[in-house]
Motif scaffolding. Structure first.
Motif, short mmCIF file in Angstrom:
data_model
loop_
_atom_site.label_atom_id
_atom_site.label_comp_id
_atom_site.label_asym_id
_atom_site.label_seq_id
_atom_site.Cartn_x
_atom_site.Cartn_y
_atom_site.Cartn_z
N MET A 128 59.27 -13.96 9.81
CA MET A 128 57.91 -13.73 9.29
C MET A 128 57.66 -14.80 8.24
O MET A 128 58.31 -14.83 7.21
N ASP A 129 56.74 -15.68 8.50
CA ASP A 129 56.68 -16.89 7.69
C ASP A 129 55.57 -16.88 6.66
O ASP A 129 54.84 -17.84 6.52
N TYR A 130 55.41 -15.76 5.94
CA TYR A 130 54.50 -15.87 4.81
C TYR A 130 55.29 -15.64 3.54
O TYR A 130 56.26 -14.90 3.52
N PHE A 132 55.48 -14.91 -0.81
CA PHE A 132 54.98 -13.91 -1.76
C PHE A 132 53.52 -14.13 -2.18
O PHE A 132 52.73 -13.19 -2.17
N ALA A 135 51.11 -12.88 0.35
CA ALA A 135 51.08 -11.43 0.45
C ALA A 135 50.36 -10.82 -0.74
O ALA A 135 49.58 -9.88 -0.61
N ARG A 138 46.83 -11.41 -0.40
CA ARG A 138 46.36 -10.89 0.86
C ARG A 138 45.48 -11.91 1.58
O ARG A 138 44.37 -11.63 2.00
N PHE A 142 48.53 -13.88 5.71
CA PHE A 142 49.37 -12.69 5.56
C PHE A 142 49.05 -11.69 6.68
O PHE A 142 49.94 -11.19 7.35
N TYR A 143 47.77 -11.42 6.85
CA TYR A 143 47.38 -10.45 7.87
C TYR A 143 47.80 -10.91 9.26
O TYR A 143 48.29 -10.14 10.07
N GLU A 146 51.55 -10.69 9.60
CA GLU A 146 51.89 -9.27 9.63
C GLU A 146 51.56 -8.66 10.99
O GLU A 146 52.33 -7.89 11.56
#
Lengths: 277, 293
Positions: A128-130, A132, A135, A138, A142-143, A146
């Motif tokens: 999962m390549d996002y 902090f 996230a 947002r 991120f979405y 996710e």
């Protein structure tokens, strides 16, 4: 129809493997001593890319210790482990996992208070390549990331038709489903070698037969090497292509199921020596 | 009206405890250790903000940011230098080390800033709000503190339940061994936890000093111990538990101060803790620990 069979996954989660037939795993003179005790000694083993291998032996023979060595939970005091052509010496456990070894546990070790979905997402952690900041703020990335991760987690869950359980707490699942979830979580880390520690423990004969079928299908679908510890002899003999037998920390026999069945040393290790011989 | 005044005072003090307790509870939940140096990070946060505002003439917001950055770096450093080498050690060794770090920070502060208390200028510029014809006063500090606590708790809840790092933290909290076999970098996850805890401590330090404007090297000790109590009270390891524990503790303290005895208020706070733990050993919102047979 049996609802627990492995379904063919969509192409998305089948890893692309290079076609070369090099070994998935090789151990050379692998050993570990705890104090003066040699728990594992001179352990030599090779496993092919799509082989199903078995490790058997009496209690205390050192089987689980071998798994702990392969995952670098214990650092070997002797010998070498080569995963996918790479020496794992000095790597941390999480790095060995990223190199391609995943495992399940003899006594199930799921993240019980997390949802089934989150357990699989932890397995997908590495890809999962996002970061902090994304996230926290947002951001759209991120979405997107996710959403993709959740979709992939669902695909993994669909292997065992477990999509409906995605939001349940892992600890609340029935025993059999917990065992299956452990395999799903391990597969989500995209391994080249899957280690199963007593996968059939606590299962009845029909569940065991189903598990055999599922393990074969996982091998065929993902084209990975599977190495398992098991006490159920009919399970091991019926499923594994190669078997290694351990006793007192050493391999006492290696071979096909037929060879193992008729090996006198193996019979002795399991049944003891007859008096007077 | 004095009841309402006291309630607001209690909520405000309780919110500071809650922010500190969140740091305790996060670190305990994930690293499985009691970081007794947490209270002293609060003190460092206070001094950093004080120096930025007093000596460099920077605006309060910048002062808070500097305090947060310094404390975050400090938290990560403490973890990697003092606690990481003891990862496999018995918990008693780690606990003693934490107490050592606590004294180290206090004495370092004593060397740098001397034992003379500094008078802290509040970072909140809001005028107190008078309600009900002047009988009810709400200070700007109280408003900001309560809002900050709610925002922080919400952000932490979203962070731990929704993000990748948050999930990794929960996984490490439940089963460190299994988590690393799933490819999770334990050291990085624990560092991240300390970073978050220390940043919260900085915020708490600035807010605490704004409400009680005397700053000395031991400023962090008592709120640190109280917040630890709050975290245990609410159920250590639980984020809503830390929040609830902190707020209740603040209210109990202010009310016993006002209606029972100023001298006994701390004794009453701890008596309530003992009673709660006797009835519910895992704290108010703590999870039951099932012993495996």
């Amino acid at each position: 129809m049996n609802g627990k069979m492995v379904n063919a996954p969509s192409r998305g989660i089948i890893p692309e493997r290079d076609a070369d037939k090099s070994l998935a795993l090789e151990t050379i003179h692998l050993g570990i001593s705890f104090g003066g005790l040699k728990a594992v000694d001179d352990f030599n083993l090779t496993l092919g890319r799509t082989e199903i291998g078995g490790l058997i032996g009496p209690n205390g023979a050192g089987k689980t210790t071998v798994f702990n060595l392969l995952t670098n939970v214990y650092a070997p005091t002797e010998g070498t482990i080569i995963v996918d052509g790479k020496d794992t010496r000095g790597l941390k456990t999480f790095q060995v996992n990223r190199l391609g070894i995943a495992r399940t546990f003899q006594n199930i070790r799921l993240f019980n208070n997390m949802s089934v979905m989150d357990n699989v997402l932890v397995g997908l952690h590495h890809e999962m390549d996002y970061g902090f900041p994304k996230a926290l703020l947002r951001l759209p990335g991120f979405y997107k990331s996710e959403r993709i991760a959740k979709k992939r987690a669902m695909e993994y869950l669909s292997l065992f038709n477990m999509q409906d359980m995605a939001e349940h707490k892992a600890g609340s699942l029935p025993y059999g489903a917990q065992r299956r979830l452990e395999i799903v979580r391990a597969l989500a880390t995209n391994p080249t070698i899957l280690l199963l520690d007593e996968p059939a423990a606590g299962m009845n004969p029909s569940e065991t037969a189903e598990l055999m079928e599922n393990i074969r299908k996982i091998r065929d679908t993902f084209q990975i090497c599977i190495f398992l510890i098991e006490h159920d002899m009919s399970f091991v003999m019926g499923l594994c292509e190669g078997i290694a037998v351990m006793n007192f920390g050493r391999i006492i026999a290696k071979g096909t199921p037929e060879e193992i069945k008729s090996n006198p040393q193996v019979i002795e290790a399991y049944l003891g020596r007859e008096k007077g011989k | 009206m004095s009841v309402l005044n006291n309630l607001i005072g209690g909520l405000s003090l309780g919110s500071v405890y809650a922010i500190i307790a969140l740091g305790y509870t996060m670190v305990y939940g994930i690293a499985k250790m009691l970081n007794f140096a947490h209270g002293d990070v609060i003190m460092i946060g206070g001094y950093m903000c004080f120096c930025a505002m007093q000596y460099l003439g920077l605006p309060p917001v910048v002062g808070i940011l500097i305090a947060m950055v310094v404390c975050t770096v400090l938290g990560v450093l403490i973890e990697s230098l003092a606690y990481r080498p003891l990862r496999g050690a018995p918990s008693l060794a780690v606990l003693i080390t934490a107490i050592g770090v606590s004294y180290y920070l206090q004495n370092a502060a004593l060397l740098i800033w001397s034992s003379n208390p500094k008078s802290f200028t509040s970072v909140v510029a809001l005028e107190p709000i008078q309600l009900a014809a002047g009988r009810l006063t709400v200070t700007g500090e109280a408003i900001v503190t309560i809002i900050a606590a709610v925002v922080i708790m919400t952000a932490l809840t979203i962070f731990t339940s929704r993000t990748k790092m948050g999930k990794a933290m929960r996984a490490v909290s439940e089963d460190r061994g299994a988590a690393q076999l799933m490819g999770i970098n334990i050291n990085r996850t624990i560092s991240m936890t300390f970073a978050i805890g220390a940043a919260l401590a900085a915020i708490a330090g600035v807010l605490y000093c704004s409400a009680y404007p005397t700053l000395s090297p031991t400023t962090g000790s008592l709120p640190g111990i109280k917040a630890f109590t709050a975290a245990v009270f609410g159920g250590i390891g639980s984020i809503p538990g830390a929040m609830l524990g902190g707020i209740l503790l603040g209210i109990i303290e202010i009310f016993s101060n006002a209606y029972i005895s100023t001298q006994l208020s701390d004794a009453i706070v701890f008596a309530v803790l003992i009673i709660v733990l006797l009835i519910k050993p895992t704290g108010l919102l703590g999870k039951k620990i099932r012993e495996k047979v």
